[in-house]
Design a protein around this motif. Structure first.
Motif, PDB file in Angstrom:
ATOM      1  N   ILE A 165       0.606  -1.205  -0.101  1.00  0.00           N
ATOM      2  CA  ILE A 165       0.020  -0.011  -0.210  1.00  0.00           C
ATOM      3  C   ILE A 165       0.898   1.151   0.008  1.00  0.00           C
ATOM      4  O   ILE A 165       1.805   1.444   0.634  1.00  0.00           O
ATOM      5  CB  ILE A 165      -0.714  -0.107   1.359  1.00  0.00           C
ATOM      6  N   GLN A 166       0.647   2.074  -1.007  1.00  0.00           N
ATOM      7  CA  GLN A 166       1.143   3.452  -0.799  1.00  0.00           C
ATOM      8  C   GLN A 166       0.234   4.595  -0.489  1.00  0.00           C
ATOM      9  O   GLN A 166      -0.819   4.637  -1.306  1.00  0.00           O
ATOM     10  CB  GLN A 166       1.739   3.707  -2.288  1.00  0.00           C
ATOM     11  N   SER A 167       0.296   5.189   0.389  1.00  0.00           N
ATOM     12  CA  SER A 167      -0.444   6.349   1.000  1.00  0.00           C
ATOM     13  C   SER A 167       0.133   7.584   0.555  1.00  0.00           C
ATOM     14  O   SER A 167       1.364   7.823   0.746  1.00  0.00           O
ATOM     15  CB  SER A 167      -0.490   6.184   2.398  1.00  0.00           C
ATOM     16  N   VAL A 168      -0.747   8.292  -0.109  1.00  0.00           N
ATOM     17  CA  VAL A 168      -0.518   9.709  -0.837  1.00  0.00           C
ATOM     18  C   VAL A 168      -1.176  10.543  -0.090  1.00  0.00           C
ATOM     19  O   VAL A 168      -2.600  10.485  -0.003  1.00  0.00           O
ATOM     20  CB  VAL A 168      -0.561   9.751  -2.293  1.00  0.00           C
ATOM     21  N   GLN A 169      -0.709  11.935   0.437  1.00  0.00           N
ATOM     22  CA  GLN A 169      -1.500  12.970   0.832  1.00  0.00           C
ATOM     23  C   GLN A 169      -1.439  14.079  -0.407  1.00  0.00           C
ATOM     24  O   GLN A 169      -0.475  14.663  -0.681  1.00  0.00           O
ATOM     25  CB  GLN A 169      -1.003  13.798   2.123  1.00  0.00           C
ATOM     26  N   ALA A 170      -2.711  14.202  -1.021  1.00  0.00           N
ATOM     27  CA  ALA A 170      -2.888  14.885  -2.314  1.00  0.00           C
ATOM     28  C   ALA A 170      -4.265  15.352  -2.315  1.00  0.00           C
ATOM     29  O   ALA A 170      -5.064  14.311  -2.125  1.00  0.00           O
ATOM     30  CB  ALA A 170      -2.221  14.369  -3.246  1.00  0.00           C
ATOM     31  N   ASP A 171      -4.546  16.139  -3.349  1.00  0.00           N
ATOM     32  CA  ASP A 171      -6.037  16.344  -3.925  1.00  0.00           C
ATOM     33  C   ASP A 171      -6.048  15.463  -5.117  1.00  0.00           C
ATOM     34  O   ASP A 171      -5.220  15.811  -5.997  1.00  0.00           O
ATOM     35  CB  ASP A 171      -6.057  17.929  -4.115  1.00  0.00           C
ATOM     36  N   VAL A 172      -6.863  14.392  -5.048  1.00  0.00           N
ATOM     37  CA  VAL A 172      -6.799  13.550  -6.157  1.00  0.00           C
ATOM     38  C   VAL A 172      -7.107  14.236  -7.421  1.00  0.00           C
ATOM     39  O   VAL A 172      -6.625  13.772  -8.674  1.00  0.00           O
ATOM     40  CB  VAL A 172      -7.989  12.427  -5.735  1.00  0.00           C
ATOM     41  N   ASP A 173      -7.835  15.066  -7.726  1.00  0.00           N
ATOM     42  CA  ASP A 173      -8.285  16.090  -8.825  1.00  0.00           C
ATOM     43  C   ASP A 173      -6.982  16.353  -9.584  1.00  0.00           C
ATOM     44  O   ASP A 173      -6.790  16.390 -10.723  1.00  0.00           O
ATOM     45  CB  ASP A 173      -9.306  17.161  -8.537  1.00  0.00           C
ATOM     46  N   THR A 174      -5.896  16.769  -8.714  1.00  0.00           N
ATOM     47  CA  THR A 174      -4.661  17.077  -9.505  1.00  0.00           C
ATOM     48  C   THR A 174      -3.740  16.163  -9.612  1.00  0.00           C
ATOM     49  O   THR A 174      -3.037  15.936 -10.438  1.00  0.00           O
ATOM     50  CB  THR A 174      -3.880  18.242  -8.163  1.00  0.00           C
ATOM     51  N   TYR A 175      -3.611  15.280  -8.525  1.00  0.00           N
ATOM     52  CA  TYR A 175      -2.822  13.958  -8.521  1.00  0.00           C
ATOM     53  C   TYR A 175      -2.967  13.094  -9.748  1.00  0.00           C
ATOM     54  O   TYR A 175      -2.030  12.542 -10.228  1.00  0.00           O
ATOM     55  CB  TYR A 175      -2.886  13.200  -7.136  1.00  0.00           C
ATOM     56  N   ILE A 176      -4.402  12.885  -9.923  1.00  0.00           N
ATOM     57  CA  ILE A 176      -4.453  11.864 -11.059  1.00  0.00           C
ATOM     58  C   ILE A 176      -4.158  12.229 -12.531  1.00  0.00           C
ATOM     59  O   ILE A 176      -3.445  11.547 -13.301  1.00  0.00           O
ATOM     60  CB  ILE A 176      -6.113  11.609 -11.150  1.00  0.00           C
ATOM     61  N   ARG A 177      -3.862  13.751 -12.724  1.00  0.00           N
ATOM     62  CA  ARG A 177      -3.574  14.047 -13.929  1.00  0.00           C
ATOM     63  C   ARG A 177      -1.827  13.863 -14.230  1.00  0.00           C
ATOM     64  O   ARG A 177      -1.540  13.657 -15.252  1.00  0.00           O
ATOM     65  CB  ARG A 177      -3.704  15.522 -13.998  1.00  0.00           C
ATOM     66  N   GLU A 178      -1.110  13.398 -13.047  1.00  0.00           N
ATOM     67  CA  GLU A 178       0.262  13.111 -13.141  1.00  0.00           C
ATOM     68  C   GLU A 178       0.309  11.636 -13.362  1.00  0.00           C
ATOM     69  O   GLU A 178       1.641  11.186 -13.367  1.00  0.00           O
ATOM     70  CB  GLU A 178       1.203  13.551 -12.096  1.00  0.00           C
ATOM     71  N   LEU A 179      -0.666  10.870 -13.353  1.00  0.00           N
ATOM     72  CA  LEU A 179      -0.461   9.195 -13.412  1.00  0.00           C
ATOM     73  C   LEU A 179      -0.316   9.033 -14.927  1.00  0.00           C
ATOM     74  O   LEU A 179      -1.007   9.499 -15.733  1.00  0.00           O
ATOM     75  CB  LEU A 179      -1.508   8.666 -12.815  1.00  0.00           C
ATOM     76  N   ALA A 180       0.239   7.812 -15.040  1.00  0.00           N
ATOM     77  CA  ALA A 180       0.572   7.479 -16.342  1.00  0.00           C
ATOM     78  C   ALA A 180      -0.829   6.538 -17.154  1.00  0.00           C
ATOM     79  O   ALA A 180      -1.661   6.254 -16.224  1.00  0.00           O
ATOM     80  CB  ALA A 180       1.673   6.158 -16.624  1.00  0.00           C
ATOM     81  N   ALA A 181      -0.920   6.868 -18.203  1.00  0.00           N
ATOM     82  CA  ALA A 181      -2.051   6.353 -18.986  1.00  0.00           C
ATOM     83  C   ALA A 181      -1.815   4.745 -18.683  1.00  0.00           C
ATOM     84  O   ALA A 181      -0.949   4.138 -18.672  1.00  0.00           O
ATOM     85  CB  ALA A 181      -1.989   6.527 -20.469  1.00  0.00           C
ATOM     86  N   ALA A 182      -3.184   4.124 -18.983  1.00  0.00           N
ATOM     87  CA  ALA A 182      -3.229   2.569 -18.514  1.00  0.00           C
ATOM     88  C   ALA A 182      -2.358   2.072 -17.437  1.00  0.00           C
ATOM     89  O   ALA A 182      -1.746   0.785 -17.636  1.00  0.00           O
ATOM     90  CB  ALA A 182      -3.050   2.019 -19.750  1.00  0.00           C
ATOM     91  N   SER A 183      -2.196   2.661 -16.347  1.00  0.00           N
ATOM     92  CA  SER A 183      -1.468   2.030 -15.199  1.00  0.00           C
ATOM     93  C   SER A 183      -2.094   1.428 -14.165  1.00  0.00           C
ATOM     94  O   SER A 183      -1.489   1.018 -13.300  1.00  0.00           O
ATOM     95  CB  SER A 183      -0.453   3.375 -14.757  1.00  0.00           C
ATOM     96  N   PHE A 184      -3.443   1.458 -14.379  1.00  0.00           N
ATOM     97  CA  PHE A 184      -4.067   0.523 -13.097  1.00  0.00           C
ATOM     98  C   PHE A 184      -5.353  -0.059 -13.798  1.00  0.00           C
ATOM     99  O   PHE A 184      -6.007   0.159 -14.668  1.00  0.00           O
ATOM    100  CB  PHE A 184      -4.743   1.831 -12.277  1.00  0.00           C
ATOM    101  N   GLU A 185      -5.617  -1.363 -13.054  1.00  0.00           N
ATOM    102  CA  GLU A 185      -6.402  -2.327 -13.656  1.00  0.00           C
ATOM    103  C   GLU A 185      -7.816  -1.892 -12.854  1.00  0.00           C
ATOM    104  O   GLU A 185      -8.961  -2.095 -13.346  1.00  0.00           O
ATOM    105  CB  GLU A 185      -6.204  -3.734 -13.369  1.00  0.00           C
ATOM    106  N   ALA A 186      -7.791  -1.378 -11.710  1.00  0.00           N
ATOM    107  CA  ALA A 186      -9.001  -1.137 -10.880  1.00  0.00           C
ATOM    108  C   ALA A 186      -8.992   0.470 -10.165  1.00  0.00           C
ATOM    109  O   ALA A 186      -7.646   0.750  -9.778  1.00  0.00           O
ATOM    110  CB  ALA A 186      -9.454  -2.298 -10.017  1.00  0.00           C
TER     111      ALA A 186
END
Length: 281
Positions: free
Chosen positions: A182-203
Motif C-alpha cells: 500500500i502506498q499512501s499519498v496525501q494529495a488532492d486527487v483531482d490534481t494528482y490523477i493528472r500526473e499518473l501514467a495512462a493505462a497504469s491501473f486495472e481498477a
C-alpha cells in the motif's frame, strides 16, 4: 519506546463501571474497538490496563457520558480522537470498525452495514488478484485494505486531508496501511490523477465526499482522467451515495452514468445495493 495503546467508547466504559459496581475482580472487554477481547484487573475503583495505564471511575464516567466519541489512552494520557482545526473531524464508534464523520456528516453508508464490510464490498466489485488499484478518496483506508485482501499487487490510496491521515494513524482498524503493498499519498486527487501514467491501473475505487463538498470529483473531466489511467477492460466502482435530490426524469445517478459514458466508459451499470455505479473501459 512503543507504548501500549487502548481505545475506549461509551459502551465499553459502561461495561467496566457495571463490573466495578458489582465488585468483580476482573472484566473482559475490547480495548481495540472490537478487533479483539481481553481480560483486565479491577482494583479499588479503577481499571488496571498495565503498569503505566489505568482508568479511574471518573475517567470511565467521562468516557461513558460522551456518546459517539472514541478515546485513546496511551502513556497515561487520555485523548478524544477528534480535530476541530478545519471543520469538525472525528472517529465515531460502531458495533464494528469506526467511521469518519466530518462536520456532522458520516462519510459512510451507515444504515445496517458497517464501514469495514461496505468498503470490502465496494472493492470486490472491481478488484481482481494481481491488480494495481487506485483508491481516490482514501478516508480511513478500509477500501485500500480490502483491495489488498482481494489480492491486489499494489494499492495507491490518496487522501487530501492531513487531519484524516492523522486520525487514521490513531485508528486500530487502519493499522494495515503500513503494509508493503500500500502506498499512501496525501494529495488532492483531482490534481494528482493528472500526473499518473495512462493505462497504469486495472481498477479504481472512487468513493468521493458528497457532491456539495467535492463536485469536481463527479465531473466529466475527472471521469476522463479515471478512464485514461485504466488499462484496457479495467474497472471502476464509483460510490454515488443516496441522491438527496431526484428531479423528475433525471436523477443524480443517471446524470453520473451519462457523464461516465461520455468520458468513454463502455459498460456502465448501477449497483443499487451499494449506492453506486460500476463502469468498464
Amino acid at each position: 519506546m512503543h507504548h501500549h495503546r487502548y481505545w475506549f467508547e461509551a459502551e465499553v466504559a459502561r461495561q467496566v463501571l457495571a463490573a466495578l459496581d458489582r465488585g468483580e475482580p476482573r472484566v473482559e472487554i475490547s480495548v481495540d474497538l472490537n478487533l479483539s477481547r481481553a481480560t483486565f484487573t479491577l482494583q479499588g475503583d479503577a481499571l488496571v490496563l498495565d503498569d503505566d495505564n489505568l482508568l479511574q471511575r471518573e475517567d470511565l464516567q467521562r468516557i461513558e457520558s460522551k456518546k459517539n466519541r472514541i478515546f485513546l489512552l496511551e502513556g497515561g494520557e487520555l485523548v478524544v480522537l477528534e480535530n476541530r482545526d478545519e471543520g469538525y473531524y472525528k472517529l465515531v464508534p460502531t458495533a464494528q470498525a469506526p467511521l469518519l464523520e466530518i462536520s456532522g456528516v458520516k462519510m459512510h453508508i451507515s444504515k445496517g452495514i458497517n464501514p469495514f464490510e461496505s468498503a470490502g464490498q465496494m472493492a470486490a466489485q472491481v478488484v481482481k488478484k494481481g491488480d494495481r488499484v487506485l483508491d481516490t478518496c482514501g478516508g480511513l483506508g478500509y477500501a485500500a485494505l480490502a483491495a489488498l485482501r482481494l489480492g491486489a499487487r499494489q494499492v495507491v490510496t490518496v487522501e487530501r486531508s492531513e487531519t484524516v491521515m492523522a486520525l487514521r494513524r490513531q485508528n486500530p482498524w487502519s493499522q494495515g496501511l503500513s503494509a508493503p503493498g500500500i502506498q499512501s499519498v496525501q494529495a488532492d486527487v483531482d490534481t494528482y490523477i493528472r500526473e499518473l501514467a495512462a493505462a497504469s491501473f486495472e481498477a479504481v475505487i472512487h468513493d468521493p465526499p458528497r457532491f456539495s463538498l467535492a463536485g469536481e470529483l463527479y465531473g466529466i473531466d475527472f471521469y476522463r482522467e479515471i478512464h485514461r489511467i485504466l488499462t484496457r477492460r479495467g474497472g471502476l466502482f464509483h460510490y454515488t451515495g443516496n441522491p438527496q435530490l431526484v428531479r423528475r426524469g433525471s436523477s443524480f445517478v443517471d446524470q453520473a452514468v451519462q457523464r461516465l459514458k461520455k468520458a468513454g466508459f463502455t459498460r456502465v451499470e448501477k449497483v443499487p445495493a451499494l449506492m453506486g455505479v460500476r463502469a468498464w473501459k
